[in-house]
Design a protein around this motif. Sequence first.
Motif, PDB file in Angstrom:
ATOM      1  N   SER A  87      -3.860  -6.843   8.543  1.00  0.00           N
ATOM      2  CA  SER A  87      -3.189  -7.854   7.726  1.00  0.00           C
ATOM      3  C   SER A  87      -2.157  -7.187   6.832  1.00  0.00           C
ATOM      4  O   SER A  87      -2.222  -5.978   6.568  1.00  0.00           O
ATOM      5  N   LEU A  88      -1.218  -7.966   6.353  1.00  0.00           N
ATOM      6  CA  LEU A  88      -0.230  -7.443   5.408  1.00  0.00           C
ATOM      7  C   LEU A  88      -0.918  -6.964   4.143  1.00  0.00           C
ATOM      8  O   LEU A  88      -0.512  -5.951   3.547  1.00  0.00           O
ATOM      9  N   GLU A  89      -1.983  -7.643   3.740  1.00  0.00           N
ATOM     10  CA  GLU A  89      -2.717  -7.230   2.540  1.00  0.00           C
ATOM     11  C   GLU A  89      -3.334  -5.845   2.724  1.00  0.00           C
ATOM     12  O   GLU A  89      -3.267  -4.995   1.816  1.00  0.00           O
ATOM     13  N   GLN A  90      -3.927  -5.596   3.898  1.00  0.00           N
ATOM     14  CA  GLN A  90      -4.491  -4.271   4.167  1.00  0.00           C
ATOM     15  C   GLN A  90      -3.407  -3.196   4.146  1.00  0.00           C
ATOM     16  O   GLN A  90      -3.603  -2.106   3.595  1.00  0.00           O
ATOM     17  N   TRP A  91      -2.287  -3.487   4.760  1.00  0.00           N
ATOM     18  CA  TRP A  91      -1.157  -2.549   4.776  1.00  0.00           C
ATOM     19  C   TRP A  91      -0.701  -2.232   3.353  1.00  0.00           C
ATOM     20  O   TRP A  91      -0.579  -1.064   2.972  1.00  0.00           O
ATOM     21  N   ASN A  92      -0.465  -3.277   2.572  1.00  0.00           N
ATOM     22  CA  ASN A  92       0.025  -3.082   1.208  1.00  0.00           C
ATOM     23  C   ASN A  92      -0.987  -2.355   0.335  1.00  0.00           C
ATOM     24  O   ASN A  92      -0.614  -1.505  -0.483  1.00  0.00           O
ATOM     25  N   THR A  94      -3.240  -0.158   1.270  1.00  0.00           N
ATOM     26  CA  THR A  94      -3.309   1.255   1.655  1.00  0.00           C
ATOM     27  C   THR A  94      -2.118   2.027   1.114  1.00  0.00           C
ATOM     28  O   THR A  94      -2.269   3.137   0.589  1.00  0.00           O
ATOM     29  N   LEU A  95      -0.931   1.460   1.230  1.00  0.00           N
ATOM     30  CA  LEU A  95       0.259   2.130   0.690  1.00  0.00           C
ATOM     31  C   LEU A  95       0.208   2.195  -0.830  1.00  0.00           C
ATOM     32  O   LEU A  95       0.638   3.180  -1.436  1.00  0.00           O
ATOM     33  N   SER A  96      -0.340   1.160  -1.435  1.00  0.00           N
ATOM     34  CA  SER A  96      -0.372   1.107  -2.894  1.00  0.00           C
ATOM     35  C   SER A  96      -1.226   2.222  -3.489  1.00  0.00           C
ATOM     36  O   SER A  96      -0.776   2.963  -4.365  1.00  0.00           O
ATOM     37  N   VAL A  97      -2.448   2.372  -3.011  1.00  0.00           N
ATOM     38  CA  VAL A  97      -3.339   3.366  -3.609  1.00  0.00           C
ATOM     39  C   VAL A  97      -2.929   4.790  -3.243  1.00  0.00           C
ATOM     40  O   VAL A  97      -3.015   5.707  -4.078  1.00  0.00           O
ATOM     41  N   ASN A  98      -2.459   5.005  -2.026  1.00  0.00           N
ATOM     42  CA  ASN A  98      -2.134   6.362  -1.593  1.00  0.00           C
ATOM     43  C   ASN A  98      -0.736   6.814  -1.999  1.00  0.00           C
ATOM     44  O   ASN A  98      -0.565   7.913  -2.531  1.00  0.00           O
ATOM     45  N   LEU A  99       0.256   5.984  -1.753  1.00  0.00           N
ATOM     46  CA  LEU A  99       1.645   6.381  -1.988  1.00  0.00           C
ATOM     47  C   LEU A  99       2.157   5.952  -3.357  1.00  0.00           C
ATOM     48  O   LEU A  99       2.643   6.775  -4.132  1.00  0.00           O
ATOM     49  N   THR A 100       2.033   4.677  -3.673  1.00  0.00           N
ATOM     50  CA  THR A 100       2.515   4.215  -4.973  1.00  0.00           C
ATOM     51  C   THR A 100       1.723   4.856  -6.111  1.00  0.00           C
ATOM     52  O   THR A 100       2.289   5.212  -7.151  1.00  0.00           O
ATOM     53  N   GLY A 101       0.421   5.045  -5.911  1.00  0.00           N
ATOM     54  CA  GLY A 101      -0.390   5.705  -6.936  1.00  0.00           C
ATOM     55  C   GLY A 101       0.079   7.128  -7.205  1.00  0.00           C
ATOM     56  O   GLY A 101       0.124   7.573  -8.353  1.00  0.00           O
ATOM     57  N   THR A 102       0.461   7.840  -6.152  1.00  0.00           N
ATOM     58  CA  THR A 102       0.993   9.195  -6.331  1.00  0.00           C
ATOM     59  C   THR A 102       2.347   9.151  -7.031  1.00  0.00           C
ATOM     60  O   THR A 102       2.626   9.963  -7.921  1.00  0.00           O
ATOM     61  N   PHE A 103       3.198   8.210  -6.638  1.00  0.00           N
ATOM     62  CA  PHE A 103       4.494   8.048  -7.302  1.00  0.00           C
ATOM     63  C   PHE A 103       4.320   7.790  -8.798  1.00  0.00           C
ATOM     64  O   PHE A 103       4.953   8.450  -9.640  1.00  0.00           O
ATOM     65  N   LEU A 104       3.463   6.836  -9.159  1.00  0.00           N
ATOM     66  CA  LEU A 104       3.284   6.506 -10.573  1.00  0.00           C
ATOM     67  C   LEU A 104       2.730   7.689 -11.354  1.00  0.00           C
ATOM     68  O   LEU A 104       3.148   7.960 -12.486  1.00  0.00           O
ATOM     69  N   SER A 135      -2.902   3.679  11.188  1.00  0.00           N
ATOM     70  CA  SER A 135      -1.443   3.687  11.043  1.00  0.00           C
ATOM     71  C   SER A 135      -0.999   3.524   9.593  1.00  0.00           C
ATOM     72  O   SER A 135      -0.048   4.181   9.157  1.00  0.00           O
ATOM     73  N   ALA A 136      -1.652   2.672   8.833  1.00  0.00           N
ATOM     74  CA  ALA A 136      -1.259   2.478   7.431  1.00  0.00           C
ATOM     75  C   ALA A 136      -1.524   3.738   6.624  1.00  0.00           C
ATOM     76  O   ALA A 136      -0.698   4.151   5.797  1.00  0.00           O
TER      77      ALA A 136
END
Length: 239
Positions: A87-92, A94-104, A135-136
């Motif tokens: 789902s789009l929610e699962q994709w978002n 996964t990116l949020s905690v792994n990538l956006t969390g590192t960015f922040l 994949s996510a």
Amino acid sequence: MRQVLITGGGSGIGRATARAFSDAGDAVTITGRREEALRETDGGRGMTCVTGDVTNEADVAAWFAQPFDVVIANAGAGTPTKLRDMSLEQWNDTLSVNLTGTFLTFRAAVQEMQTGGRLIAIASTASLQGGPNISAYVAAKHGVLGLVRALAQEVARSGITCNAVCPGFVDTDMGAAAVDAVSKRFSISADDAEARIVSGNPMRRMIRTEEVVAAVQFLASEGASMVNGHALSVSGGEI
């Protein structure tokens, strides 16, 4: 005494890393969503335990009321799912905690970090290669490594380094969950599932948390002052 911040300090690699730095005499701050888990990590060592969500901009900003000498972006998660079923929610998520969390985390860290500072991301061999049904997670971890490589060039002239540690399957709760998922999917024993998971590792075993911690401690050391923008694979030769 160095000031060290570690996200996702309530379990697994984050817990082992926090204890190692604290036992070495550093002043350690750990963050995570569950205060009880953070207190368990501390175990009376005197760490500063701060609850919050790595995906929440305000929470992350609040952690950096003081500058840190070493910042380890460890928080991460992933659930095996075929792309066609995702789902789009699962994709978002996964990116949020792994990538956006590192960015922040890194964005807040560099605001006040001084010369000699160390930014370290706990990435994955998934930063360096693909894999089925994740994949996510692969996309997010590739993004983490891209962020590390770009930021390394931005901070280099300030005497700060930014690197990634890329472990394969580690003997943690997350590793156990992967074994359980494979066991259920293929109706095989836990031992057979683990053997299948580690088959890409020439050493044919799970990685120990202390082996990942040793790589992190090296990148945080003075001896690694000219290691910048690097992906340090801890995978028994898989990568």
